[in-house]
Design a protein around this motif. Sequence first.
Motif, short mmCIF file in Angstrom:
data_model
loop_
_atom_site.label_atom_id
_atom_site.label_comp_id
_atom_site.label_asym_id
_atom_site.label_seq_id
_atom_site.Cartn_x
_atom_site.Cartn_y
_atom_site.Cartn_z
N PHE A 184 13.33 8.52 4.92
CA PHE A 184 12.53 8.50 3.71
C PHE A 184 11.10 8.94 3.98
N ALA A 185 10.45 9.44 2.96
CA ALA A 185 9.03 9.77 3.04
C ALA A 185 8.21 8.50 2.83
N VAL A 186 7.12 8.39 3.56
CA VAL A 186 6.18 7.28 3.40
C VAL A 186 4.89 7.86 2.85
N GLU A 187 4.49 7.38 1.68
CA GLU A 187 3.27 7.89 1.06
C GLU A 187 2.36 6.74 0.65
N LEU A 188 1.06 7.03 0.67
CA LEU A 188 0.08 6.07 0.19
C LEU A 188 0.22 5.94 -1.32
N LYS A 189 0.25 4.72 -1.82
CA LYS A 189 0.36 4.50 -3.27
C LYS A 189 -0.81 5.11 -4.03
N ASP A 190 -2.01 4.93 -3.50
CA ASP A 190 -3.21 5.34 -4.22
C ASP A 190 -3.36 6.85 -4.38
N THR A 191 -2.92 7.60 -3.35
CA THR A 191 -3.18 9.05 -3.35
C THR A 191 -1.91 9.90 -3.32
N ASN A 192 -0.76 9.28 -3.09
CA ASN A 192 0.52 9.98 -2.90
C ASN A 192 0.52 10.87 -1.66
N GLN A 193 -0.40 10.64 -0.72
CA GLN A 193 -0.44 11.40 0.52
C GLN A 193 0.68 10.94 1.45
N ILE A 194 1.43 11.89 1.98
CA ILE A 194 2.48 11.59 2.96
C ILE A 194 1.82 11.25 4.28
N ILE A 195 2.12 10.05 4.81
CA ILE A 195 1.55 9.66 6.10
C ILE A 195 2.63 9.48 7.17
N GLY A 196 3.88 9.72 6.81
CA GLY A 196 4.94 9.59 7.80
C GLY A 196 6.31 9.50 7.17
N GLU A 197 7.23 8.98 7.97
CA GLU A 197 8.60 8.79 7.54
C GLU A 197 9.09 7.43 8.01
N ALA A 198 10.10 6.93 7.35
CA ALA A 198 10.76 5.68 7.73
C ALA A 198 12.24 5.89 7.57
N GLY A 199 13.02 5.37 8.52
CA GLY A 199 14.44 5.63 8.43
C GLY A 199 15.31 4.46 8.81
N LEU A 200 16.50 4.49 8.24
CA LEU A 200 17.60 3.60 8.61
C LEU A 200 18.77 4.49 8.99
N PHE A 201 19.30 4.29 10.19
CA PHE A 201 20.30 5.20 10.74
C PHE A 201 21.59 4.47 11.08
N ARG A 229 0.79 -1.24 0.00
CA ARG A 229 0.00 0.00 0.00
C ARG A 229 0.82 1.28 0.00
N LEU A 230 2.14 1.15 0.10
CA LEU A 230 2.98 2.34 0.34
C LEU A 230 4.14 2.45 -0.64
N ASN A 231 4.54 3.67 -0.88
CA ASN A 231 5.80 3.98 -1.53
C ASN A 231 6.71 4.58 -0.47
N ILE A 232 7.92 4.10 -0.38
CA ILE A 232 8.92 4.68 0.52
C ILE A 232 10.01 5.23 -0.38
N ARG A 233 10.20 6.55 -0.31
CA ARG A 233 11.06 7.23 -1.27
C ARG A 233 11.84 8.34 -0.58
N ASN A 234 12.82 8.86 -1.31
CA ASN A 234 13.58 9.99 -0.79
C ASN A 234 12.64 11.17 -0.56
N VAL A 235 12.95 11.94 0.45
CA VAL A 235 12.18 13.15 0.77
C VAL A 235 12.51 14.22 -0.26
N GLU A 236 11.46 14.92 -0.70
CA GLU A 236 11.61 16.02 -1.64
C GLU A 236 11.24 17.32 -0.93
N GLU A 237 11.71 18.41 -1.46
CA GLU A 237 11.42 19.73 -0.89
C GLU A 237 9.92 19.94 -0.68
#
Length: 168
Positions: free
Chosen positions: A65-82, A8-16
Amino acid sequence: MLRFKTARLNIRNVEESDFDALLRIYNRKKNMQYVSDGNYRWAKKELVAKYRKFNQHIKDGYGIFAVELKDTNQIIGEAGLFNSFDDLSVLELGYIIDSAFWQQGYGTEICQALIDYAFSTLKTEQLIARMYAANHASVLVSEKCGMKRVKNGFASDGQEFLEYAIKC
């Protein structure tokens, strides 16, 4: 840049253009209650600075990374590896999800995807997740994703914390 997908999600680099949505998430007390110092009063420049700091090595595949819903591209959070341990064979994972999306399985979906990505793409050997013991949802997510409790203690603020780990 898309890093990985889940059902259900796209995890991608954060954009401005993501910072306004992320700032709304960071400025909700409920969302931040279990995140380090619990700060929920962020200015946009502070948030941008945080992302710049943690994403210095984004080209190497880890960061926030930004976490967005695939269907709407709405940002619902972030996910990270540190790189919390100065050893790229051991990374720390974390995520923040807007409370409007809690209890819908997104935490498990994100956590499992971070594990899969870290082991298969980054060739990480071990992942660590640290959380306050009171964050029962994250404890359950860690356990659902096969992580085992390896440590507990008390943070500088007196709250009990737990540490979970999983090896490749």
